[in-house]
Design an enzyme around this catalytic site. Structure first.
Site, PDB file in Angstrom:
ATOM      1  CG  ASP A   1      -0.821   7.223  -2.833  1.00  0.00           C
ATOM      2  OD1 ASP A   1      -1.247   8.272  -2.309  1.00  0.00           O
ATOM      3  OD2 ASP A   1      -1.359   6.118  -2.694  1.00  0.00           O
TER       4      ASP A   1
ATOM      5  CD  GLU B   1      -5.309   9.196   1.679  1.00  0.00           C
ATOM      6  OE1 GLU B   1      -6.107   9.227   0.737  1.00  0.00           O
ATOM      7  OE2 GLU B   1      -4.362   8.354   1.734  1.00  0.00           O
ATOM      8  CD  GLU B   2      -2.234   5.725   1.303  1.00  0.00           C
ATOM      9  OE1 GLU B   2      -3.237   5.023   1.068  1.00  0.00           O
ATOM     10  OE2 GLU B   2      -1.591   6.302   0.407  1.00  0.00           O
TER      11      GLU B   2
ATOM     12  CG  HIS C   1      -1.332   1.690  -2.276  1.00  0.00           C
ATOM     13  ND1 HIS C   1      -2.498   1.415  -1.617  1.00  0.00           N
ATOM     14  CD2 HIS C   1      -1.213   3.049  -2.233  1.00  0.00           C
ATOM     15  CE1 HIS C   1      -3.059   2.534  -1.191  1.00  0.00           C
ATOM     16  NE2 HIS C   1      -2.298   3.545  -1.560  1.00  0.00           N
TER      17      HIS C   1
ATOM     18  CG  HIS D   1      -2.298  11.417   1.650  1.00  0.00           C
ATOM     19  ND1 HIS D   1      -1.344  10.414   1.732  1.00  0.00           N
ATOM     20  CD2 HIS D   1      -2.948  11.227   0.472  1.00  0.00           C
ATOM     21  CE1 HIS D   1      -1.417   9.654   0.644  1.00  0.00           C
ATOM     22  NE2 HIS D   1      -2.374  10.128  -0.137  1.00  0.00           N
TER      23      HIS D   1
ATOM     24  CG  ASP E   1      -4.101  11.417  -2.951  1.00  0.00           C
ATOM     25  OD1 ASP E   1      -2.962  10.957  -3.156  1.00  0.00           O
ATOM     26  OD2 ASP E   1      -4.928  10.885  -2.197  1.00  0.00           O
TER      27      ASP E   1
END
EC number: 3.4.24.-
Length: 1090
Positions: free
Chosen positions: A722, A756-757, A872, A710, A785
């Site tokens: 990420d 994707e998130e 994140h 992603h 990922d």
């Protein structure tokens, strides 16, 4: 409930079957429409770098706007980007027709860009510099890093958009500040101010379209979407209980709105009936307006029109004022917009649309008659018109002739030459009929083409407009427009004479025109337009030529820009336009590796065209051993992602500018390497945006291995681990695969997912769009990922599965003892494929879960700490990457690609051939067509000679071209003679290269006195909507309601033999008699002939 009656009525053939079902079916493809053919031709021109267009590995064009015009012509505009950054001033537009021919093109600049994309000045500092350009700033609308291309000079710049006021008017100012030095570059304003006629229209009462809801009427157009009129003070659209508007008092705002609605509606109708434009926006919309500004002015602010007053306090909403302001809106909503226009062009554009609307409305005196003066009846300050189109010096001594002083002249005065040109084109120098005479700057006498034709020519020029438009570029654009409108060259010659008449000189880009049948011109294309060649090897591409006007001509092909050690040869070197040639680029063993642009020139009898081929010379020979991926290259991609995020709010969330630029960066790299790249718009995503799919040519398509990651991140930070890490790892692996160009035993496809998130939405959308055959073709999907976690581990999805074997084997060879990725189960894009029954695996280095003591002992790192401490978070930057883990992941991906899809020997050259569609029908005297598609199955592309056999007496089948490069297509045309016997015949298409392959086409010749028993599908597609069918008499076959709901079709038949020789219509009637809605699907009306 709803009821539906099926009625066969007198009004088809012999025996019909109608089927209805209450289930949804997809609409048929609309690929073979005039618009689609025009867009495909324009896309190919852009992809090939035709003439002034640029084909570079660092730059891309993105299609933005398709505008239908008259005579089956389409304007297709493109925005340009450089290494993921928008290029302001680099746009282009292509004019193509519905047959798929390029008729003209214009590029704002053909300069290839080579600037640093690293800003030294912050966006905040650039904003401070920008604020100084306005007296007051209400709001900073936006800020973005761009490449500003002006006068062919590229500058890395911050573009800051400010709303506020200048000394005299509202403003929405775009300011460009050099991102390296902090110096002001330039600016332009979206708010364009003007003045005009506030006289009431008539004779009264005038009719305007308004909206009624219950007992309330509003000044909101029910047909022309977006058009309304409001009180400037309150912003409220006028409404009342009756549909009678205005007081007749010119100081009444309501009366001003009546005048505005009348003028705007007349202009909309003029655009449709005279110019072929769908509304002010071009896509069926207009814009709202307000009356009541206290200034002696009116203006367009980029999204609405505002009307002020004259010195007597009368609202100036006359036809020429309103049409002038909405003319600015048209200017903003045609290719190129208004960015960087030469002084005067915008004001003259408004004046021209005012004159056109006056002429269309054709009001009698004492109202606003067609007169080519601007604001003549409002008497703004007691001095009469504010501009005079046939004699510009009559007002304020405005210039009538173009000179080098015009770019520095005040914008309203600088409109003089273009207004003068339009009058000379429309009316000439001595029109008669009470119209005023007008002199030329070169002393010539001219005959006009009429105001409607002049409007078409000018509007056609607008459809070829780019940013930084100038008087000289408008000359070229309107000459191309006139040439496209009239094959006799009469409009062209008069357009040229009018430009000469205001002293705008001839340009090297000007087209030429000779009378119909003699005006020979051609276009060129490349397929593919880029590729990689290894040292000591060669690569080929097909150079296509197309007749655009006139007859075919001899075109001689040459190549320039060849890097040292690379030679070019054409087979053949000279073609007739409409034919193709194969260009072979051969690299010596010592050819210097690197990227270059090869310019292919086609020289015709009098004209020449060019296309660009992006060549990459690889430095190593292909082999069977998996390559070592240079982690520094992967980190360079991560740095680019980090830069993109910092320039776009600090993140790359799906749907954001940061995501869009990340995708553009990856896409540009892949296209330059020779991949077939597709953007798939995820309409069901939380943040609608695009997946990116890249296919490497070669390998059997029914044996596909996919590698995905992603591309999006969360809004909290740049998302470098990420999932910039997975995205960059795949990108570098894709580039190395292209550079090595090994033998492929399976087909390899790479994918970068959006959204994707927000719940794996992008990959889920992709999988859901696959047919069962396409799903079956994917033999394995590998997901990557977070493969660079700072405290990372070595995790594999489904670690003990057959699919995971190569990933596990590589990490095991490094004594890493990988473990199952339990933390990531169901949390990344492999889950979408797993749910569809496709085998999956992949790498991960861990997210927020904590590393155990045993893992720390085995892999190193810190026990009881998160694998990724910046998961994140805003700290997920390039500092949040463990280069060792990243390197092992990248090398493991390469190992899997090679073990799963790469063979060891140089492949035998092979290709496939297929005809699409595989069947068709035509009556005697008629014709049908199909496309012969070829593809490279293994080895390099090769020349394929095509032939067709099996045609019966009276049938002629031809192929154009008769030789293609595998991967290209040819058109099969079938002409059926008038005496051909009805029946079904098999035509065989043979492709001959290193081997031969065939494909068949089933031709049905209809008609004749005999009848072959068969079933004919008379409505093979799926239709939605309604048609104006009527029955003169009929019989109801069956009545159905929602109580008859069925998962399949309910089939009904009726014997129509009694109507032999007549026409029969099947009618389907739906009636709503209660609130419960019911859907019916009607499909496949067939005729059984016997």
């Amino acid at each position: 409930m709803a009821a539906m009656a099926l009625t066969a009525s007198l009004a088809g053939a012999l025996a019909g079957t109608a089927s209805a079902a209450q289930q949804a079916q997809p609409s048929p493809s609309q690929k073979d429409t005039p618009a689609a053919r025009a867009v495909a031709a324009a896309d190919q021109a852009v992809d090939s770098g035709l003439d002034s267009l640029v084909n570079s590995s660092q730059e891309q064009y993105e299609r933005r706007l398709v505008t239908p015009w008259v005579k089956d012509l389409y304007s297709v505009s493109y925005e340009r980007s450089y290494r993921g950054l928008p290029v302001v001033g680099g746009d282009a537009v292509v004019l193509a027709d519905g047959t798929g021919k390029v008729r003209a093109l214009q590029s704002a600049s053909s300069v290839r860009i080579d600037v640093s994309t690293q800003a030294s000045v912050s966006a905040k500092d650039a904003e401070s510099t920008s604020r100084a350009k306005l007296v007051s700033v209400d709001k900073v609308e936006s800020s973005r890093l761009v490449v500003r291309l002006k006068d062919d000079k590229p500058v890395l710049a911050w573009e800051t958009v400010l709303s506020g006021r200048t000394k005299t008017a509202p403003s929405k100012l775009h300011v460009f500040v050099d991102a390296r030095t902090g110096a002001f570059v330039d600016s332009y304003d979206e708010v364009v101010a003007g003045t005009g006629n506030s006289k009431w229209n008539g004779p009264g009462p005038v009719t305007i379209d308004t909206t009624n809801s219950g007992s309330t009427y509003t000044l909101r157009d029910p047909v022309r979407t977006g058009l309304s009129c409001a009180d400037y003070s309150t912003g409220t659209v006028f409404s009342k209980s009756s549909d009678s508007w205005g007081t007749g008092n010119p100081t009444s705002k309501e009366t001003g709105c009546v005048d505005l609605m009348f003028a705007a509606q007349k202009q909309w109708d003029m655009l449709s009936q005279w110019l072929g434009r769908n509304g002010v926006s071009g896509n069926g919309r207009s814009f709202p307006a307000k009356v009541g500004l206290s200034d002696l002015n009116a203006y367009w602010d980029g999204s609405s029109v505002t009307i002020g007053r004259n010195s007597a306090g009368e609202w100036i909403a006359g036809i020429d004022v309103v049409a002038h302001e909405y003319g600015h809106a048209i200017d903003s909503n045609t290719p190129g917009g208004t960015s960087g226009q030469e002084s005067g062009l915008g004001e003259a554009t408004g004046d021209i649309f005012g004159a056109l609307t006056e002429a269309f409305a054709n009001e009698p005196a004492p109202y606003d008659t067609p007169d080519y003066t601007v604001g003549e009846v409002i008497n703004l300050q007691g001095r009469g018109p504010i501009r005079n189109m046939y004699n510009p010096p009559a007002v304020n001594n405005d210039p009538a002739c173009y000179s080098s002083a015009i770019p520095g002249t005040e914008v309203h005065a600088a409109a003089g030459p273009l207004n003068h040109w339009f009058y000379l084109l429309a009316e000439g120098t001595s029109p008669g009929g009470g119209k005023p005479n007008s002199s030329t700057c070169n002393g010539t006498s001219l005959t006009g083409v009429g105001v409607q034709n002049a409007g078409k020519i000018f509007y056609g020029g607008m459809l070829l407009k780019t940013s930084s438009m100038s008087y000289k570029k408008y000359r070229t654009a309107t000459l191309s427009s006139a040439k496209s409108l009239d094959a006799t060259c009469d409009l062209f010659n008069k357009t040229k004479a009018a430009w000469d008449g205001i002293s705008v000189p001839a340009q090297t880009a000007d087209p030429t025109c000779t009378p119909s049948g003699q005006n020979n011109d051609f276009s060129m294309s490349l397929s593919p337009s880029s590729g990689t060649v290894q040292q000591g090897a060669s690569v080929t591409t097909t150079v296509g030529t197309t007749v655009t006007t006139g007859n075919a001509q001899s075109v001689t092909l040459t190549a320039s820009g060849l890097p040292a050690g690379v030679s070019a040869s054409f087979n053949p070197a000279t073609v007739q336009s409409g034919q193709s040639s194969v260009l072979t680029l051969t690299a010596t063993a010592n050819a210097a590796p690197g990227a270059s642009t090869i310019v292919v020139k086609g020289q015709g009898a009098s004209l020449s065209h060019t296309v660009d081929y992006a060549l990459n010379v690889g430095g190593t020979q292909p082999g069977n051993d998996p390559p070592d991926i240079d982690v520094a290259n992967v980190q360079a991609h991560l740095t680019q992602f980090n830069t993109i995020a910092s320039q776009n709010g600090g993140h790359r969330r799906a749907g954001s500018a940061g995501y869009t630029q990340s995708l553009a960066y990856v896409k540009g790299k892949l296209q330059a390497a020779g991949y077939t790249v597709t953007e798939q718009n995820c309409t069901s995503c939380t943040y609608p945006s695009n997946n990116l799919i890249a296919d490497w040519p070669g390998g059997p398509a029914d044996q596909t291995v996919m590698f995905g990651a992603h591309l999006d991140g969360v809004s909290a930070g740049p998302g470098i681990n990420d999932n910039g890490s997975g995205s960059a790892t795949l990108l570098e692996n894709a580039l190395v695969l292209a550079q090595k160009n090994p033998t492929m035993t399976k087909h390899v496809r790479f994918a970068w997912w959006t959204d994707e998130e927000q719940g794996l939405n992008g990959s889920e959308f992709y999988v859901n769009q696959l047919s069962s055959a396409q799903r079956s073709a994917i033999k394995g999907y590998y997901n990557f990922d977070m493969v660079g976690s700072t405290n990372g581990g070595y995790f594999i999805n489904n670690v003990n599965s057959t699919t995971a074997a190569p990933l596990k084997a590589y990490w095991t060879s490094l004594n890493l003892a990988p473990e199952e990725n339990t933390e990531g189960q169901g949390r990344s894009d492999d889950y979408s494929f797993q749910q569809a029954g496709i085998p999956t695996s992949g790498y991960a280095a861990g997210a927020s879960a904590r590393k155990t003591s045993a893992q720390a002992t085995k892999w190193g790192g810190t026990a009881n700490a998160a694998y990724d401490p910046c998961y994140h978070s805003s700290c997920d930057t390039t500092n949040n990457i463990n280069a060792t883990v990243l390197n092992r992941s990248a090398d493991g991906v390469a190992y899997a690609v090679w073990k799963q899809a790469v063979g060891g020997e140089t492949p035998a050259q092979d290709f496939s051939v297929a005809v699409s569609p595989s069947a068709g029908s035509a009556a005697p005297g008629g014709s049908t067509s199909a496309t012969v598609n070829t593809a490279t199955v293994s080895g390099a592309a090769q020349t394929v000679a095509l032939s067709v056999s099996g045609a019966p007496a009276g049938v002629t089948a031809t192929l154009s071209p008769t030789s293609v490069q595998s991967g290209s297509s040819s058109a099969l045309s079938v002409q059926v003679g008038a005496s051909t016997a009805p029946g079904t015949y098999t035509l065989t298409v043979t492709g001959s290269g290193t081997v031969s392959h065939t494909s068949t086409y089933s031709l049905t010749v209809t008609g004749g006195g005999s009848c072959t028993p068969r079933q004919l599908v008379t409505n093979g597609g799926f239709e939605s909507g309604s048609s104006p069918w009527s029955a003169t008499a009929g019989q109801t076959l069956e009545t159905l309601s929602n109580l008859n709901a069925n998962s399949g079709y309910a089939e009904k038949s009726y014997d129509l033999s009694q109507f032999a020789g007549q026409t029969v219509t099947l009618k389907f009637t739906g009636t709503e008699d209660q609130s419960l809605q019911t859907s019916f699907v009607v499909d496949d009306v067939t005729v059984q002939v016997s």
